[in-house]
Design a protein around this motif. Structure first.
Motif, short mmCIF file in Angstrom:
data_model
loop_
_atom_site.label_atom_id
_atom_site.label_comp_id
_atom_site.label_asym_id
_atom_site.label_seq_id
_atom_site.Cartn_x
_atom_site.Cartn_y
_atom_site.Cartn_z
N LYS A 4 0.86 -1.18 0.00
CA LYS A 4 0.00 0.00 0.00
C LYS A 4 0.89 1.23 0.00
O LYS A 4 1.91 1.25 0.67
N GLY A 5 0.51 2.27 -0.78
CA GLY A 5 1.30 3.50 -0.84
C GLY A 5 2.18 3.53 -2.07
O GLY A 5 2.14 2.67 -2.93
N TYR A 6 3.02 4.55 -2.10
CA TYR A 6 3.90 4.77 -3.26
C TYR A 6 5.34 4.54 -2.86
O TYR A 6 5.73 4.76 -1.71
N THR A 7 6.13 4.14 -3.82
CA THR A 7 7.55 3.95 -3.55
C THR A 7 8.25 5.30 -3.59
O THR A 7 7.71 6.30 -4.10
N LEU A 8 9.43 5.34 -3.10
CA LEU A 8 10.23 6.57 -3.10
C LEU A 8 10.48 7.04 -4.54
O LEU A 8 10.41 8.23 -4.82
N MET A 12 9.42 10.69 -6.14
CA MET A 12 10.42 11.59 -6.72
C MET A 12 10.04 11.95 -8.15
O MET A 12 10.18 13.11 -8.57
N ILE A 13 9.55 11.02 -8.92
CA ILE A 13 9.12 11.30 -10.30
C ILE A 13 7.95 12.28 -10.27
O ILE A 13 7.90 13.24 -11.06
N ALA A 14 7.01 12.11 -9.38
CA ALA A 14 5.86 13.02 -9.27
C ALA A 14 6.33 14.43 -8.89
O ALA A 14 5.82 15.43 -9.41
N MET A 15 7.32 14.51 -8.01
CA MET A 15 7.85 15.83 -7.61
C MET A 15 8.55 16.51 -8.79
O MET A 15 8.39 17.72 -9.00
#
Length: 159
Positions: A4-8, A12-15
């Motif tokens: 559950k959730g997003y990986t680091l 970072m890609i979203a940021m």
């Protein structure tokens, strides 16, 4: 095993994508703001030029003699019954004097100074025969007009 959730890496890609979008929006805003400012300066410049041209053209066209020009002012002798720079129609002959005072284009026909236009920072006159050249500068003129705008008038002596 469920995650559950997003990986680091995903965060970072979203940021990075978000940063690119915000940078693009900021660049667009800056460009639009510069365009609007330039448009406002051009509009103010056009108004100063248009009004000055109209006022001086009227006075120079209706005179019956060559105006007296110095570097900083112009004196135009007018006959009785023609409109003056202050809007009146004097019943006696008069002389209009146009000059710069502070940031105002000013006219005096002998009855006191009349501020005609605000925003003028430079005003110069020259005459060559019947050709009168007026150079005008304004406080909101775009940088490419730093030396001012020249307007030429032909003193056609009542033409």
């Amino acid at each position: 095993m469920s995650h559950k959730g997003y990986t680091l890496l995903e965060l970072m890609i979203a940021m990075v994508v978000g940063l690119i979008l915000v940078t693009g929006i900021a660049a667009s805003y800056t460009s639009i703001k510069e365009t609007v400012t330039t448009s406002q300066r051009l509009a103010a410049s056009q108004e100063i030029i248009r009004y000055t041209n109209r006022v001086l053209m009227r006075s120079i066209k209706q005179t019956q003699s060559i105006p007296t020009v110095s570097a900083t002012d112009i004196r135009i002798d007018q006959l009785a019954g023609v409109p003056a720079c202050d809007g009146s129609v004097p019943s006696t002959d008069y002389t209009e004097r146009y000059f710069l005072q502070g940031e105002y284009l000013v006219c005096d026909r002998g009855s006191g100074d009349v501020n005609l236009l605000k925003g003028v920072t430079g005003l110069a006159f020259t005459i060559n025969g019947q050709l009168i050249t007026v150079t005008i500068q304004g406080n909101r003129f775009p940088l490419q007009y730093g030396a001012g705008i020249q307007m030429n008038f032909y003193a056609g002596l009542g033409s």
